[in-house]
Enzyme design. Structure first.
Site, PDB file in Angstrom:
ATOM      1  N   ASP A 105     -36.877 -26.985  10.691  1.00  9.54           N
ATOM      2  CA  ASP A 105     -37.564 -25.904  11.393  1.00  9.54           C
ATOM      3  C   ASP A 105     -38.247 -24.970  10.403  1.00  9.54           C
ATOM      4  O   ASP A 105     -37.583 -24.225   9.678  1.00  9.54           O
ATOM      5  CB  ASP A 105     -36.549 -25.126  12.244  1.00  9.54           C
ATOM      6  CG  ASP A 105     -37.181 -23.968  12.999  1.00  9.54           C
ATOM      7  OD1 ASP A 105     -38.399 -24.043  13.263  1.00  9.54           O
ATOM      8  OD2 ASP A 105     -36.467 -23.011  13.329  1.00  9.54           O
TER       9      ASP A 105
ATOM     10  N   ASP B 280     -45.192 -23.965  12.810  1.00  6.57           N
ATOM     11  CA  ASP B 280     -43.756 -24.035  13.100  1.00  6.57           C
ATOM     12  C   ASP B 280     -43.367 -25.416  13.610  1.00  6.57           C
ATOM     13  O   ASP B 280     -43.641 -25.768  14.750  1.00  6.57           O
ATOM     14  CB  ASP B 280     -43.400 -22.967  14.137  1.00  6.57           C
ATOM     15  CG  ASP B 280     -41.929 -22.984  14.527  1.00  6.57           C
ATOM     16  OD1 ASP B 280     -41.140 -23.668  13.854  1.00  6.57           O
ATOM     17  OD2 ASP B 280     -41.572 -22.302  15.505  1.00  6.57           O
TER      18      ASP B 280
END
Length: 503
Positions: free
Chosen positions: A98, A292
């Site tokens: 992430d 992201d």
């Protein structure tokens, strides 16, 4: 003015002060970013046009990029994860990669949606710090205790690293049915670390302890793979220490990192087909624009999202889609074997280039944002819309990243994009990149100078402290006359409005 009048005047001042505080905080708190479910290269060689290309390994032998190829599994619907060995003796877990958070956290207790977890009591090298931590994402949250332990990555740097680990003891909406990961690997900057930036993120620890270049890159190969598939395909590659040239095609284009917390970039405009949206560039960067990997979809600020849907509707060969399809609550289905992608246009995002007077364009074909969902109906092929509205800024998530090899060059404060070698369907590329284009038709700073989260918290606490000081002074002014009048029995502390109404 009598004592009663003075008291009423002071009480009115207190009420006004509270109103000012509430209105100021209500305006400030939406700006406080919540997290949404991190030098010089050792060796480089001149490439085409004088650009620098990283070699496939470094002389010290700490990293060999070829060994890291295909070290990820998963897809955009369930996330991309890497196998890691944690503790002594080693316990193997799959960890979600992430780039939109900064904590390394693993399950430390059983959960119905995971098959195993990190048992801290079985690791002789695990050291709890006594601190607790809680993190909230766009979807889901968790909390647990902070500790320190040894970690290695079988298909990563050839070294064991001592890192901060959050042992998750409770969560809500964090683990999902059908996922095959048991923790999260936050790869962003220390400013996003919880409970504060003193908790060194994973990749910062890797760079400091191994000496590899402060750069990593991602190839996510789930393009066109159904989000409901039963098995995990080879998911892609996380290259730590540089970029692997065999994972992309053509030229690598770089955009500056605007702020080092998320990987915040500057979006200049969007196009649907070849038509612009006619929005001011500040609309695309409302709140922030970030890259992201932990976000599934391409998320757009509400005004931008509505403009994109309107443009797709105008240019699409299908005019009668339900609003539920665009909102993500309904699927669109065709008879088995039919493909809907020819009905939809390309979507392009223009990013500011390293030469700030120029931009470059990354483009995704419909195969990336009209995404197949299996196991719905045996006679139908169904699809979801891979774009959604966002209240937290523009997010270039997996829907877009699957089309590109993305380089997070923290050393030179930039993010690179090149066409991914695995973003191919039927021999045709699913993504495009082009440039340079003049950026003279947009503002010089579309992202503005947004305040980051820690500074906003400082401002909010300072405002609260200032108002508390004013309130305390006003209360003293109110109480002191009360005490002087107590001898005559007119007003006592027991009958004061302050004691019983102002808590």
């Amino acid at each position: 003015m009598g004592v009663a009048s003075v008291n009423l005047f002071i009480i009115q001042l207190i009420i006004n002060c509270l109103r000012i505080l509430c209105s100021s905080l209500s305006a400030l708190l939406p700006l406080i970013k919540r997290q949404v479910v991190n030098l010089t290269p050792l060796q480089q060689t001149p490439g085409v046009g004088g650009k620098l290309l990283s070699l496939a390994s470094d002389p010290a032998g700490i990293v060999n990029f070829l060994d890291m190829i295909n070290n990820l599994e998963g897809d955009s619907g369930r996330g991309y994860y890497i196998e890691m060995s944690i503790g002594t003796p080693a316990q193997k877990l799959n960890i979600l990669v992430d780039t939109g958070s900064s904590n390394f956290a693993v399950a430390s207790t059983p959960h119905p949606f995971i098959t195993h977890y990190f048992n801290t009591s079985l690791s002789t090298t695990y050291q709890p710090t006594g601190r607790t931590v809680a993190v909230r994402y766009t979807q889901g949250n968790w909390e647990g205790g902070l500790g320190i332990d040894r970690v290695s990555i079988p298909k990563g740097p050839n070294q064991t690293i001592v890192i901060n680990i959050a042992a998750i003891s409770a969560s809500e909406g964090f683990y999902l049915p059908g996922v095959n990961w048991q923790g999260i690997l936050g790869m962003a900057y220390p400013l996003l670390a919880r409970p504060d930036s003193s908790v060194e993120p994973f990749f910062n620890s890797v760079v400091r302890q191994t000496g590899i270049p402060d750069i990593f890159s991602l190839q996510m190969c789930g393009a066109g793979v159904s989000a409901g598939g039963a098995t995990d395909p080879p998911g892609g590659s996380l290259i730590m220490g540089g970029a692997e040239p065999t994972l992309y095609r053509g030229v690598m284009w770089y955009t500056p990192i605007k702020e080092e917390w998320y990987y915040q970039v500057e979006v200049l405009k969007l196009e649907v087909g070849e038509q612009g949206l006619n929005l001011d560039c500040s609309e695309y960067n409302m709140d922030k624009a970030i890259v992201d990997s932990g976000t599934t979809l391409l998320r757009l600020p509400a005004n931008v999202f509505n403009a994109v849907v309107d443009a797709i509707t105008r240019t699409s060969m299908i005019q009668d889609f339900s609003s539920g399809f665009w909102e993500g609550t309904k699927l669109a289905c065709w008879m088995k074997g039919e493909t809907p992608w020819r009905f939809f246009p390309k979507i392009s995002i223009y990013l500011r280039a390293s030469n700030t007077s120029e931009s470059f364009r990354i483009t995704i074909l419909p195969q990336l944002y009209i995404q197949p969902i299996t196991d719905v109906d045996s006679t139908l092929d169904c699809f979801r819309f891979g774009v959604s509205s966002s209240a937290n800024g523009l997010v270039i998530g997996a829907t877009v990243m699957e089309g590109f090899y993305v380089v997070f060059d923290r050393a030179q404060k930039r993010v690179g994009f090149a066409v991914s070698s695995c973003a191919v369907s039927g021999g045709a590329a699913l993504s495009e990149i082009a440039g340079p284009f003049s950026a003279s038709d947009v503002g010089t700073d579309c992202a503005g100078r947004s305040l980051n989260e820690p500074l906003l918290w400082v401002i909010s606490y300072a405002m609260m402290a200032l108002c508390a000081t004013i309130l305390f002074t006003l209360l003293l002014l109110l109480v002191m006359p009360c005490r002087r009048r107590h001898r005559s029995g007119d007003i006592t502390d027991q009958s004061s409005l302050v004691r019983h109404r102002i808590k």
